[in-house]
Design a protein around this motif. Structure first.
Motif, PDB file in Angstrom:
ATOM      1  N   UNK A  95      25.405  26.968  98.450  1.00 18.05           N
ATOM      2  CA  UNK A  95      26.066  28.238  98.157  1.00 18.05           C
ATOM      3  C   UNK A  95      26.729  28.237  96.779  1.00 18.05           C
ATOM      4  N   UNK A  96      27.142  27.076  96.331  1.00 16.74           N
ATOM      5  CA  UNK A  96      27.831  27.009  95.028  1.00 16.74           C
ATOM      6  C   UNK A  96      26.864  27.222  93.866  1.00 16.74           C
ATOM      7  N   UNK A  97      25.679  26.644  93.944  1.00 19.49           N
ATOM      8  CA  UNK A  97      24.778  26.626  92.784  1.00 19.49           C
ATOM      9  C   UNK A  97      24.412  28.026  92.279  1.00 19.49           C
ATOM     10  N   UNK A  98      24.079  28.994  93.160  1.00 19.69           N
ATOM     11  CA  UNK A  98      23.729  30.328  92.628  1.00 19.69           C
ATOM     12  C   UNK A  98      24.911  31.046  91.972  1.00 19.69           C
ATOM     13  N   UNK A  99      26.135  30.560  92.236  1.00 23.44           N
ATOM     14  CA  UNK A  99      27.320  31.240  91.678  1.00 23.44           C
ATOM     15  C   UNK A  99      27.742  30.701  90.328  1.00 23.44           C
ATOM     16  N   UNK A 100      27.029  29.711  89.820  1.00 33.71           N
ATOM     17  CA  UNK A 100      27.399  29.153  88.511  1.00 33.71           C
ATOM     18  C   UNK A 100      27.432  30.272  87.465  1.00 33.71           C
ATOM     19  N   UNK A 101      26.504  31.215  87.584  1.00 31.67           N
ATOM     20  CA  UNK A 101      26.441  32.314  86.612  1.00 31.67           C
ATOM     21  C   UNK A 101      26.967  33.624  87.150  1.00 31.67           C
ATOM     22  N   UNK A 102      27.943  33.574  88.060  1.00 30.78           N
ATOM     23  CA  UNK A 102      28.505  34.811  88.636  1.00 30.78           C
ATOM     24  C   UNK A 102      28.968  35.747  87.529  1.00 30.78           C
ATOM     25  N   UNK A 103      28.861  37.043  87.788  1.00 32.45           N
ATOM     26  CA  UNK A 103      29.186  38.011  86.737  1.00 32.45           C
ATOM     27  C   UNK A 103      30.683  38.051  86.422  1.00 32.45           C
ATOM     28  N   UNK A 104      31.521  37.707  87.394  1.00 29.35           N
ATOM     29  CA  UNK A 104      32.968  37.728  87.149  1.00 29.35           C
ATOM     30  C   UNK A 104      33.424  36.366  86.608  1.00 29.35           C
ATOM     31  N   UNK A 105      34.112  36.370  85.493  1.00 27.34           N
ATOM     32  CA  UNK A 105      34.505  35.106  84.842  1.00 27.34           C
ATOM     33  C   UNK A 105      35.450  34.287  85.721  1.00 27.34           C
ATOM     34  N   UNK A 106      36.391  34.954  86.423  1.00 29.50           N
ATOM     35  CA  UNK A 106      37.336  34.223  87.263  1.00 29.50           C
ATOM     36  C   UNK A 106      36.604  33.490  88.386  1.00 29.50           C
ATOM     37  N   UNK A 107      35.592  34.147  88.964  1.00 31.44           N
ATOM     38  CA  UNK A 107      34.804  33.495  90.023  1.00 31.44           C
ATOM     39  C   UNK A 107      34.008  32.336  89.433  1.00 31.44           C
ATOM     40  N   UNK A 108      33.397  32.547  88.267  1.00 28.14           N
ATOM     41  CA  UNK A 108      32.647  31.459  87.599  1.00 28.14           C
ATOM     42  C   UNK A 108      33.551  30.244  87.388  1.00 28.14           C
ATOM     43  N   UNK A 109      34.759  30.524  86.928  1.00 26.70           N
ATOM     44  CA  UNK A 109      35.685  29.427  86.635  1.00 26.70           C
ATOM     45  C   UNK A 109      36.068  28.676  87.908  1.00 26.70           C
ATOM     46  N   UNK A 110      36.338  29.419  88.980  1.00 28.12           N
ATOM     47  CA  UNK A 110      36.708  28.774  90.244  1.00 28.12           C
ATOM     48  C   UNK A 110      35.540  27.952  90.775  1.00 28.12           C
TER      49      UNK A 110
END
Length: 848
Positions: A95-110
């Motif tokens: 679940x983590x890997x697809x979120x590496x490029x999440x559109x929201x910067x705060x989510x990407x950072x977390x």
């Protein structure tokens, strides 16, 4: 065969956890209750699946709730990932890997933070898919994906950089070898966020220097030169940080480029962004600390010194400017009361130097860094900086209008900064410098008054040395009275600076203070009546330093009547759980040692209070409720040290107090405490009591000896060298008093001391000296046990004896040497040259 079903959250569970997380991030919620509920949920095996689901797929939830889920997940992974069911581990990773490029910067950072923590647990081999995903994101040309991947890599580099530089089965190359070329390309990215992350990643490798970076060094250095004028202040700061790290740990790499680097750093030192300028300013101290050839900097001094002076002027937003407006009517704030640390008693230690700090709040800033840089430069270049510096100082001092007070203050700070390095050139002009500074003690601006106190303290040694010069004593008296006036200043900042400066002057002046004792004590006690908590601590230090400086001269009724009643009143007012007792206990320790037998009239209540404090803290350790306070071992350490001061001051006069107390049993407990500082102070007191009343240790003597000997094992010496030092000294003191009764531990102790003497490299000097003295004392009282083994240690022992100052302890050791040689003359023959060398180490005294 059907594929295994993927985990799916239950809608009800998801709602409950979301509600809990919303309450968790609310500032007005009952955090204790929420924490209990979270602990309850964490018992469910798929709780972390819910958290990663919320972080990765919680599109309908607030960003804050998703971040909270991620941060909670991060903490849980640290504690429980290894014991999770394998399907949960796989689910969280996937679940983590697809979120590496999440559109929201705060989510990407977390997500990057969670990935970094998980990577520290599983390492490269346990998550090869991560590197495939990161590589794919870096090559995507999508900003969100590139930034997310770089953020995760940066965090991994920050936490465990060496883990990316290892060979891993299943990967054709080490991860860092694959990432390095791509990261270096990002130095040229049009996006400041990528340039910043790329620099941050590679800077983490300067210390460990993998071959991937070493082989790309030319490209890296060229990238640093290109980014030195980057429009982003964050990038410029990281460039300066890289130069500083390189000069600290890889100066040879910079040497061919040093002139260009120094020029760029000098420009960065004037950067409009203070954080960039501060990072650049660190370069000068780093350059000098690694002993680079001074000539490399010499040509820059005419431009560097004015830059440092300019940066030493108070910035308009400096917190100290606001603090300086507070007079003594302003109550201390909690943040003003910095944590204090009591240094446990160490037998044979040198008194440590206090850090020179002219600012009440310890925030490192450009002003302080620039002053530190000037200090370091003055120590490297000495008087050679004066032709450039002095005209600037004189120019600033000549500006007497109110608007220029910051420049005048900087000039005074500069004189303090160069006090040690340039003293040869300044010494002939010292009377004029001091004469100029004295009136500034009464300047209308409090920060000029405070910095003048500090600067005068930097010249204390030379001021005292000049007492016999023309007008030297007159100047000394003016400084002394000027500092005493400032101790009574209405401004808290000035009070602090004056008290600290006066303590420094006391250390240098010592007996020269005796004619002024009455007026000094009157001023200190006047301040004692009006100071608030923060400055009261510094005042205690000044009073304790005065006692150390003048010793028994303080033991006169007219002086005791001035300072003891207020101290006793405060002593009686403070509760046993009040931490304001700490500096008072320390102050009493110095006073008891100085007054000697004169402290006897105050000794009984002080002694009993120390016993009570130790007892109550030992109870608090087991049962805080019954004790009425939480355990704080510093009460025990300070009390033990004051008891040592009483033993040293009263001598045999303490015997009746010890006889009527349970100190012996309390002390044995403290000698076995798990905390090193408690054992250190307890063993110091054991040695002091051995000197003055060994009879009261007798019922538990063998237990004391066994516990002390245990502190000398190789592992104990490694773990707590200061504890070992005091244990060694205490055993020697006991040996002198109890004679043959020490026999049961002799061989054990000697087997520990000999390795210390044979391999002294890197060990505490005090431990080596005490080992040699104790070995001598054991030889004196048990020569028949020691003599057969003398060939194992005689040469190393004699070498150590050569280094010890001439005093009664050294004399004891030589009694042991003589006794051992007498018991086994043939055993000494092979070490005769060493024995002669040790004998020759005594200073020849005239026989009168």
């Amino acid at each position: 065969m059907a594929a295994p079903a993927l985990w799916q959250p239950q809608e009800q569970g998801l709602r409950e956890i979301c509600t809990l997380l919303e309450a968790h991030i609310s500032p007005n919620s009952d955090q204790a209750r929420i924490w209990q509920q979270l602990q309850h949920y964490s018992q469910f095996p798929d709780f972390n699946n819910y958290l990663v689901f919320l972080l990765a797929r919680g599109e309908g939830k607030s960003i804050e709730v998703r971040q909270a889920a991620g941060l909670l997940l991060k903490n849980n992974l640290r504690a429980t990932f290894s014991s999770m069911p394998v399907p949960s581990q796989q689910y969280i990773k996937s679940e983590l890997l697809p979120c590496i490029g999440a559109t929201n910067r705060a989510i990407r950072s977390t997500v990057g933070t969670v990935i970094s923590v998980l990577f520290q647990i599983v390492r490269v081999a346990g998550w090869i898919e991560l590197f495939q995903a990161l590589h794919k994101c870096l090559d995507s040309n999508d900003l969100d994906h590139m930034e997310g991947a770089m953020d995760a890599i940066y965090k991994i580099c920050e936490d465990v950089p060496e883990e990316l530089d290892i060979d891993v089965a299943g990967l054709p190359e080490r991860p860092i070898n694959v990432f390095m070329p791509r990261i270096l390309q990002f130095f040229q990215s049009p996006h400041a966020s990528l340039r910043k992350l790329a620099l941050g990643c590679i800077n983490q490798y300067i210390v460990v220097m993998p071959s991937a970076l070493y082989m790309s060094m030319d490209q890296y250095l060229q990238g640093l030169f290109n980014l030195a004028k980057d429009p982003s202040a964050d990038v410029r700061k990281l460039v300066c940080s890289a130069w500083v790290q390189l000069i600290e740990v890889r100066p040879s790499i910079l040497e061919p480029h040093l002139k260009n680097v120094t020029e760029l750093i000098l420009q960065a030192n004037k950067d409009s962004d203070d954080e960039v300028a501060l990072e650049a300013c660190e370069f000068w101290s780093a350059y000098c600390d690694v002993s680079m050839p001074p000539e490399g900097l010499r040509e820059f001094l005419p431009r560097l010194i004015p830059t440092l002076l300019s940066n030493m002027v108070y910035a308009d937003d400096d917190e100290s400017l606001a603090d300086a407006e507070e007079d003594e009517s302003f109550p201390d704030r909690d943040q003003d009361l910095k944590p204090r640390f009591h240094a446990s008693r160490l037998h044979g230690s040198e008194t440590g130097e206090d850090d020179d700090d002219d600012d009440a709040v310890n925030v490192w800033n450009l002003r302080k860094c620039s002053a530190a840089g000037l200090d370091v430069l003055s120590n490297v270049f000495g008087d050679n900086i004066l032709p450039t510096l002095m005209p600037l100082i004189e120019q600033n001092l000549a500006r007497t209008d109110d608007d220029s007070w910051k420049e005048r203050e900087t000039a005074v700070l500069s004189l303090g900064a160069i006090a040690e390095g340039c003293i040869a050139g300044l010494y002939p002009h010292l009377p004029q410098i001091v004469a100029f500074l004295i009136p500034l003690l009464d300047d209308k601006f409090p920060l000029i008054r405070s910095i003048t106190c500090w600067t005068l303290s930097r010249y204390s040694k030379f001021i005292v040395q000049s007492l016999d010069h023309p007008n030297g004593r007159e100047q000394f008296d003016k400084i002394l009275m000027g500092l005493l006036r400032r101790i009574l200043d209405t401004n808290k900042r000035v009070q602090e600076a004056a008290c600290s400066a006066f303590a420094t002057l006391e250390e240098e002046a010592a007996e020269e203070l005796v004619p002024h004792l009455e007026v000094i004590l009157q001023h200190l006690m006047c301040a004692y009546g009006k100071y608030q908590k923060r400055n009261l601590r510094i005042l205690y230090d000044a009073l304790g330093t005065l006692a150390d400086a003048v010793g028994a001269e303080l033991n006169q009724a007219k002086y005791l009547d001035i300072f003891m009643p207020p101290l006793i009143t405060k002593w009686q007012q403070l509760q046993n759980s009040d931490k304001d007792l700490f500096p008072l206990l320390e102050c009493f320790t110095s006073i008891a040692q100085a007054l000697g037998p004169g402290f006897a009239q105050f000794a009984e209540p002080v002694f009993q209070r120390c016993i009570n404090l130790i007892q109550s803290q030992q109870l608090a350790k087991i049962d805080p409720t019954a004790a009425g306070s939480l355990y704080d071992r510093e009460f025990i350490v300070c009390s033990l040290d004051l008891l040592s001061g009483l033993a040293e001051g009263l001598g045999a006069g303490i015997e009746s107090l010890v006889a009527q107390s349970n100190l012996r049993d309390l002390l044995l407990q403290c000698c076995m405490d798990e905390a090193a500082d408690v054992r250190q102070s307890a063993l110091a007191l054991l040695g002091d009591l051995s000197r003055v009343c060994p009879i009261h240790l007798h019922p538990r003597l063998q237990e004391f000896l066994t516990v002390a000997a245990k502190q000398l094992s190789p592992q104990s010496v490694k773990d707590a060298v200061s504890v070992a030092n005091n244990a060694c000294w205490a055993i020697g003191e006991l040996a002198i008093k109890i004679g043959k009764e020490i026999e049961p531990v002799v061989i054990n102790v000697v087997s520990c001391l000999v390795p210390i003497l044979k391999s002294p490299e890197g060990l505490n000097k005090s431990l080596i000296e005490n080992s040699a003295i104790t070995l001598g004392r054991l030889s004196w009282v048990c020569p028949d046990i020691m003599a057969p083994h003398m060939d194992h240690f005689m040469q190393a022992w004699c070498s150590a004896l050569c280094m010890i100052r001439d005093d009664f302890e050294k004399e004891d050791a030589f009694h042991g040497l003589c006794a051992m040689v007498a018991a086994n003359p043939s055993g000494a023959v092979g070490s005769l040259a060493y024995i002669c060398q040790a004998c020759a180490s005594w200073t020849v005294r005239d026989q009168k």
